[in-house]
Motif scaffolding. Structure first.
Motif, PDB file in Angstrom:
ATOM      1  N   ALA A  76      56.600  11.036  42.050  1.00 51.09           N
ATOM      2  CA  ALA A  76      56.176  10.314  43.252  1.00 51.09           C
ATOM      3  C   ALA A  76      56.790   8.919  43.305  1.00 51.09           C
ATOM      4  N   ALA A  77      57.101   8.354  42.128  1.00 47.28           N
ATOM      5  CA  ALA A  77      57.716   7.032  42.061  1.00 47.28           C
ATOM      6  C   ALA A  77      59.236   7.097  42.229  1.00 47.28           C
ATOM      7  N   GLY A  78      59.779   8.296  42.390  1.00 48.89           N
ATOM      8  CA  GLY A  78      61.199   8.449  42.653  1.00 48.89           C
ATOM      9  C   GLY A  78      62.060   8.834  41.475  1.00 48.89           C
ATOM     10  N   VAL A  79      61.459   9.090  40.325  1.00 47.14           N
ATOM     11  CA  VAL A  79      62.248   9.486  39.154  1.00 47.14           C
ATOM     12  C   VAL A  79      62.682  10.938  39.312  1.00 47.14           C
ATOM     13  N   ARG A  80      63.971  11.183  39.140  1.00 50.05           N
ATOM     14  CA  ARG A  80      64.522  12.526  39.354  1.00 50.05           C
ATOM     15  C   ARG A  80      65.211  13.094  38.116  1.00 50.05           C
ATOM     16  N   GLN A  81      65.084  12.409  36.979  1.00 51.24           N
ATOM     17  CA  GLN A  81      65.583  12.935  35.710  1.00 51.24           C
ATOM     18  C   GLN A  81      64.401  13.099  34.762  1.00 51.24           C
ATOM     19  N   VAL A  82      64.269  14.285  34.183  1.00 51.72           N
ATOM     20  CA  VAL A  82      63.201  14.597  33.245  1.00 51.72           C
ATOM     21  C   VAL A  82      63.841  15.095  31.959  1.00 51.72           C
ATOM     22  N   VAL A  83      63.385  14.566  30.825  1.00 52.73           N
ATOM     23  CA  VAL A  83      63.869  15.043  29.526  1.00 52.73           C
ATOM     24  C   VAL A  83      62.667  15.440  28.687  1.00 52.73           C
ATOM     25  N   LEU A  84      62.641  16.703  28.286  1.00 57.47           N
ATOM     26  CA  LEU A  84      61.607  17.224  27.402  1.00 57.47           C
ATOM     27  C   LEU A  84      62.201  17.308  26.009  1.00 57.47           C
ATOM     28  N   LEU A  85      61.720  16.481  25.103  1.00 58.87           N
ATOM     29  CA  LEU A  85      62.218  16.452  23.732  1.00 58.87           C
ATOM     30  C   LEU A  85      61.408  17.413  22.877  1.00 58.87           C
ATOM     31  N   GLY A  86      62.095  18.342  22.216  1.00 59.99           N
ATOM     32  CA  GLY A  86      61.377  19.393  21.510  1.00 59.99           C
ATOM     33  C   GLY A  86      60.650  20.272  22.500  1.00 59.99           C
ATOM     34  N   ALA A  87      61.393  20.799  23.467  1.00 58.46           N
ATOM     35  CA  ALA A  87      60.800  21.449  24.642  1.00 58.46           C
ATOM     36  C   ALA A  87      59.975  22.686  24.303  1.00 58.46           C
ATOM     37  N   GLY A  88      60.345  23.415  23.257  1.00 59.60           N
ATOM     38  CA  GLY A  88      59.581  24.596  22.895  1.00 59.60           C
ATOM     39  C   GLY A  88      59.431  25.565  24.057  1.00 59.60           C
ATOM     40  N   MET A  89      58.189  26.036  24.257  1.00 60.55           N
ATOM     41  CA  MET A  89      57.915  27.001  25.319  1.00 60.55           C
ATOM     42  C   MET A  89      57.400  26.325  26.589  1.00 60.55           C
ATOM     43  N   ASP A  90      57.715  25.063  26.759  1.00 59.60           N
ATOM     44  CA  ASP A  90      57.314  24.343  27.970  1.00 59.60           C
ATOM     45  C   ASP A  90      57.865  25.055  29.200  1.00 59.60           C
TER      46      ASP A  90
END
Length: 270
Positions: A76-90
């Motif tokens: 909602a704040a405009g962030v369009r990059q997401v990084v999941l560290l150790g993503a596993g089964m996310d």
């Protein structure tokens, strides 16, 4: 360690089946089944072990909802990059309504990513954003691998380290935070889960070899918000008890002596 991610999926699958679920994760059951954990009944255990297992599962449910909310706020704040560290089964790439233009990077080693890819193919799952997998060990040059995958450090990023730091020794945690900071433009967000004080003593003392708790090595600093301030982040911390009450799942047992703010962290890069 990635097998523990399948255990987390089982917890999320069980939560998804509740009428009053705090989130819905339709893929969790498929991950748990593929990993041999669905359907599953826990092995014989004494009452103390049963309580510890339920406490860990409860914490997974609360932290999942907390980080879901954090990601929606970042979007909602405009962030369009997401990084999941150790993503596993996310499965947030598949179960979250992402704004157009969102790129989500899943960083993990090849084994869990390959296992996950097979399940996603079988389920014909379709991501709701541009999902990019980055197969690299977090002990290696993951910033380089992330850059090669297209991450732009000049743009704000929301970083998620869920159930990760507790498995890393202190020096590895410090290196991870330094690397995240170097790749974070002003306005970036970060969601962390930290092992509360005393958690290793309570859960790890008689943990079975190979279990998640057996691998825990790191608890949160005495002053987690000050620690993150020193890394360039303005942070808010919450206890599991505080958030559980806010989500309508109050904890009925008395507070632990070592409970303090900071186990669940939301931070903004200065």
């Amino acid at each position: 360690m990635w097998a523990t991610a399948v255990g987390v999926a089982r917890v999320r699958a069980l939560e998804t089946e509740r009428e009053d679920a705090l989130f819905r994760d339709p893929l969790a059951k498929a991950f748990a089944a593929a990993g041999g954990l669905w359907p599953a009944s826990p092995p014989p255990e004494d009452e103390a072990a049963r309580r510890r297992r339920l406490a860990v599962a409860f914490s997974i449910v609360i932290r999942t909802r907390f980080l879901d909310d954090l990601l929606l706020e970042a979007s909602a704040a405009g962030v369009r990059q997401v990084v999941l560290l150790g993503a596993g089964m996310d499965s947030r790439a598949f179960r979250t309504d992402w704004p157009e233009g969102t790129r989500l990077f899943e960083v993990d080693t090849a084994a869990p990513l390959d296992f996950k890819a097979a399940v996603l193919h079988r389920e014909r799952a379709v991501a709701r954003c541009r999902r990019i997998t980055v197969a690299v060990d977090l002990r290696e040059d993951w910033p380089g691998a992330l850059a090669a995958a297209g991450h732009d450090p000049a743009l704000p990023t929301v970083w998620i380290a869920e159930g990760l730091l507790i498995y890393l020794p202190e020096e590895a945690v410090e290196l991870l935070l330094a690397r995240i900071g170097a790749l974070s433009a002003a306005g970036s967000r970060m969601g962390l889960t930290l092992g509360s004080r005393g958690v290793i003593e309570r859960f790890g003392a008689d943990a079975v070899p190979g279990s998640a708790a057996f691998l825990w090595v790191s608890e949160m600093p005495d002053d987690p918000l000050g620690w993150l301030d020193g890394h360039g982040w303005d942070a808010d911390g919450h206890t599991l008890r505080e958030l559980a009450a806010a989500y309508g799942r109050p904890i009925g047992t008395p507070p632990q002596r070592e409970e303090r703010p900071g186990g669940l962290i939301a931070a903004v890069r200065r």
